[in-house]
Design an enzyme around this catalytic site. Structure first.
Site, PDB file in Angstrom:
ATOM      1  N   ALA A  63       0.869  -1.183   0.000  1.00 38.53           N
ATOM      2  CA  ALA A  63       0.000   0.000   0.000  1.00 38.53           C
ATOM      3  C   ALA A  63       0.900   1.226   0.000  1.00 38.53           C
ATOM      4  CB  ALA A  63      -0.877  -0.016   1.256  1.00 38.53           C
ATOM      5  N   GLY A 102       0.642  -5.091   0.657  1.00 40.92           N
ATOM      6  CA  GLY A 102      -0.553  -5.092  -0.189  1.00 40.92           C
ATOM      7  C   GLY A 102      -0.262  -5.686  -1.553  1.00 40.92           C
ATOM      8  N   GLU A 105      -0.677  -9.219  -1.185  1.00 42.90           N
ATOM      9  CA  GLU A 105      -2.116  -9.499  -1.027  1.00 42.90           C
ATOM     10  C   GLU A 105      -2.855  -9.419  -2.356  1.00 42.90           C
ATOM     11  OE1 GLU A 105      -2.155  -6.599   2.288  1.00 42.90           O
ATOM     12  OE2 GLU A 105      -3.430  -8.072   3.278  1.00 42.90           O
ATOM     13  N   GLU A 125       4.362  -5.665   6.850  1.00 39.34           N
ATOM     14  CA  GLU A 125       3.576  -4.660   7.572  1.00 39.34           C
ATOM     15  C   GLU A 125       3.920  -4.619   9.063  1.00 39.34           C
ATOM     16  OE1 GLU A 125       2.460  -6.722   5.326  1.00 39.34           O
ATOM     17  OE2 GLU A 125       0.766  -5.933   4.195  1.00 39.34           O
TER      18      GLU A 125
END
Ligand code: T1G
Length: 675
Positions: A63, A102, A105, A125
């Protein structure tokens, strides 16, 4: 503004491409573009399957951390990942570089994954005080099992593409140079396969043993951190709940961490570490001096450790000593250190041989003439250093960078003995130099911009975190260490004990307290060596050969395994000093210890900033995280002071009679920040 996402058709395969330098962070524009492209592919009857890949150096690296703390912008990443997984047509993730956070993911939301052998996957993270908040804690255990999911999420270290393949996290390896073609071929293979595999629809086998042993094995590593436990709880939830319930729990835990101080601190350090490499008044594109060979003067603990950094990065080293015996001892230690690393599987034997082959030991000082950077790492004495730099001035090639590894001394004074002060700089490594990540790069008054930039770039190459410091006694870290040591010793006289003070620091999150650190480093460091001259507690200990762990006695007593225990003899020595100084011991509170040994460090940091000896407050934080083990979840001394409340810090300093730095007092009264 053009979207960072574009699409290309290859017959009935739609290739969706992200071009969002530098790391294809999944910012709002990328998410919006991806959403539109997936919808386009699903709606287009002539499309049978899709590939998602990235331009530039890496697949999505996560992210966009710069968006955190700002109002969320749709589509949120979890929604996007769910949409990809729900696609009625197979989506293949084509991975290179680092599919992190992310990005990982998104990849596991796709139905298939293909990666080049050099790619890495991970969910770091937790290093930001967070957890994979786009379904990672629920899909990873379903795809790769509980044990690997725990490793990836709670420790945050990446795995290779090969390990990911073996674990079932990816389906296939692509050619290093044929990722897109191989991904399109893979999409053609799977476009008619039914049912489309979806991670969220898999069962995950409960594995209580894996969870229990993981918690036990990592208890010490996770001490003080909040995020690891949250990651473990989410993975554990996946073993006992539906995907939907697990996702709800993940979302709740993600928001809890995101709002917490620890994540703010760890995200601060993430950016502070990168900011530290920038030199405010030197152009980022200044041409660097080529460094093909490094010279190191001194093959002792520091010289050997420093040399290993360059050899491990493939840079040849010429190492100079005065005596053959010292040279042999030093190079022998380097080989043993490498072999110990190889024995742990962190280095191949052939890498050890290559490193040692690139080392040129010599007794001839003139051999340094071939070096582009020469680092002096000898005895911490100004006269010795001046003598060496005078000699260096006479033999080093023009343009060679001349560096001192001094931990305290004045670089300008050293530079002044040469005719080339612009080429002189400080490179303060922390012991053990081949392990500790911090490098203080000390900028002399005359140090040239390209010299500074060259050393900062070289630091990154040898995997150090470099911070620019100005010339001041002890630079940044050791200068801030001094008030801590002075006050800790005074507190002993006034009634505290070494274990009480150390306990406060360890509970705070430091790896050890001031006295444990003194015993590790050596109580005799800086001692005048005259056992009859006893002017302070350290003199008294040193005089009785209580030099710390190395003599099995210092501020603590040590057994064979170096386990510390409180020392009755030290208590007597402290008592004697109290009597000698006429001090009546009193109860010392934890708050007083914090104010006098931690707030005083912050105060010193503010003075360092006022004097321009550090570029920014966040640089000071980076020094203490990487040089002294300050707990990263507190963000460094200056960030911590901010989160404590500067007014509280100022009040604490004033309560114990310390003169408060003007900038600290101004920031506290204006509610501002230390810059
Ligand atoms: N967001 C924004 N900027 C980033 C970024 C990111 N994720 N990663 C790197 N940058 C910037 C960085 O600040 C620097 O900027 C430049 O890119 C180059 O970085 C929902 C919530 C990928 C291994 O934690 O580990 O996904 O200084 O110097 O050494 O579950 O960057 O040039 O202006 O580090 O080649 C999870 C963090 C996010 C990965 C490349 N992802 N990045 O290393 O370059 S949270 C991460 C890295 C998340 C989801 C959760 C490294 C790298 P500037 P660099 P590098």
């Amino acid at each position: 503004m053009t979207s960072p996402i574009r699409t290309e058709r290859h017959d009935d395969i739609l290739v969706i491409i992200s071009d969002n330098p530098p790391v294809n962070a999944l910012g709002a524009a990328v998410r919006t573009g991806l959403e539109g492209a997936i919808k386009q592919g699903v709606a287009d009857a002539s499309i049978a399957a899709m590939v998602i890949r990235c331009d530039g150096r890496t697949f999505f690296a996560g992210a966009d951390i710069t968006e955190f703390g700002k109002p969320p912008v749709e589509p949120l990443l979890p929604t996007l990942v769910d949409m990809i997984e729900a696609s009625s047509k197979p989506v293949v993730a084509a991975i290179h570089g680092t599919a992190f956070g992310g990005g990982c993911e998104v990849a596991i939301g796709c139905h298939y994954r293909i990666a080049v052998p050099s790619a890495k996957l991970g969910t770091p993270e937790v290093k930001l005080g967070l957890l994979p908040g786009a379904g990672g804690t629920q899909r990873l255990p379903r795809l790769a099992g509980v044990a690997l999911a725990l490793e990836l999420t709670a420790k945050g270290d990446p795995i290779s593409a090969k390990k990911a393949l073996d674990a079932g996290l990816i389906d296939r390896l692509a050619g290093e140079d044929s990722l897109e073609a191989d991904a399109i071929a893979f999409a053609n293979e799977v476009k008619t396969k039914r049912p489309i595999p979806r991670a969220s629809e898999r069962e995950v086998a409960a594995d209580a043993d894996a969870v229990a042993s993981f918690k036990k094995d990592n208890a010490r590593r996770f001490r003080g951190f909040e995020a690891p436990a949250a990651n473990i709880a989410c993975v554990e939830k996946a073993t006992s709940s539906s995907f939907a319930d697990g996702i709800a729990f993940e979302r709740q835990e993600f928001m809890r961490l995101m709002m917490g101080v620890q994540s703010a601190a760890q995200r601060h350090i993430f950016f502070a570490e990168r900011q530290a490499s920038k030199i405010d008044d030197v152009p980022a594109d200044i041409p660097l001096r080529p460094i093909a060979r490094v010279g190191v003067i001194g093959a002792g603990t520091m010289g050997g450790g420093i040399s290993m950094n360059f050899l491990s990065a493939g840079i040849p080293v010429t190492i100079v000593e005065m005596q053959a015996e010292a040279l042999d001892r030093g190079t022998g230690t380097m080989r043993r250190n490498y072999e110990a690393t190889a024995a742990k599987g962190r280095m191949k034997p052939e890498q050890v041989e290559a490193a040692m082959a690139a080392l040129k030991p010599t007794l001839d000082f003139a051999d340094l003439a071939e070096c582009d950077l020469i680092i002096e790492a000898v005895y911490e004495n100004m006269d010795v250093k001046k003598e060496i730099f005078t000699k260096l001035d006479g033999i080093a090639k023009p343009g060679a960078i001349l560096a001192s590894n001094t931990s305290y001394l004045d670089i300008d004074e050293i530079a002044a003995v040469t005719a080339r002060p612009q080429d002189v700089v400080g490179m303060h490594f922390f012991s053990p130099a081949n392990v500790m990540k911090l490098l203080e790069v000390v900028r002399g008054e005359k140090t040239a911009g390209d010299v500074l930039a060259t050393v900062m770039a070289l630091a990154k190459k040898i995997r150090k975190v470099a911070v620019v410091a100005g010339v001041t006694y002890g630079f940044i870290g050791n200068r801030m260490l001094m008030p801590r040591q002075v006050e800790a010793t005074k507190l002993l006289l006034e009634g505290a004990t070494p274990e009480q003070i150390d306990r406060v620091h360890v509970a705070f999150g430091m790896p050890m307290g001031p006295f444990q650190m003194a015993d590790l480093a050596g109580v005799d460091i800086g001692w005048h060596r005259d056992p009859t001259r006893i002017e302070n507690i350290r003199d008294a200990l040193a005089a009785e050969n209580r030099w710390g762990q190395k003599t099995k006695a210092g501020f603590y007593d040590y057994d064979e395994k170096r386990t510390p225990s409180n020392s009755a003899r030290v208590a007597e020595i402290i008592d004697d000093f109290r009597k000698r100084e006429g001090v009546t011991p009193r109860e010392i509170t934890e708050d007083e210890i914090v104010a006098r040994t931690l707030y005083t460090m912050v105060n010193e940091g503010a003075l360092i900033l006022e004097e321009g000896k550090a570029q920014r407050a966040s640089d000071i934080d980076v020094v203490w995280i990487y040089g002294y083990g300050w707990p990263v979840y507190r963000g460094g001394p200056m960030f911590w002071a901010q989160s404590e409340g500067l007014a509280k810090v100022v009040a604490g300093l004033e309560q114990y009679g310390f003169p408060v730095a003007r900038s600290l007092k101004d920031a506290a009264s204006s509610g501002g920040r230390l810059k």
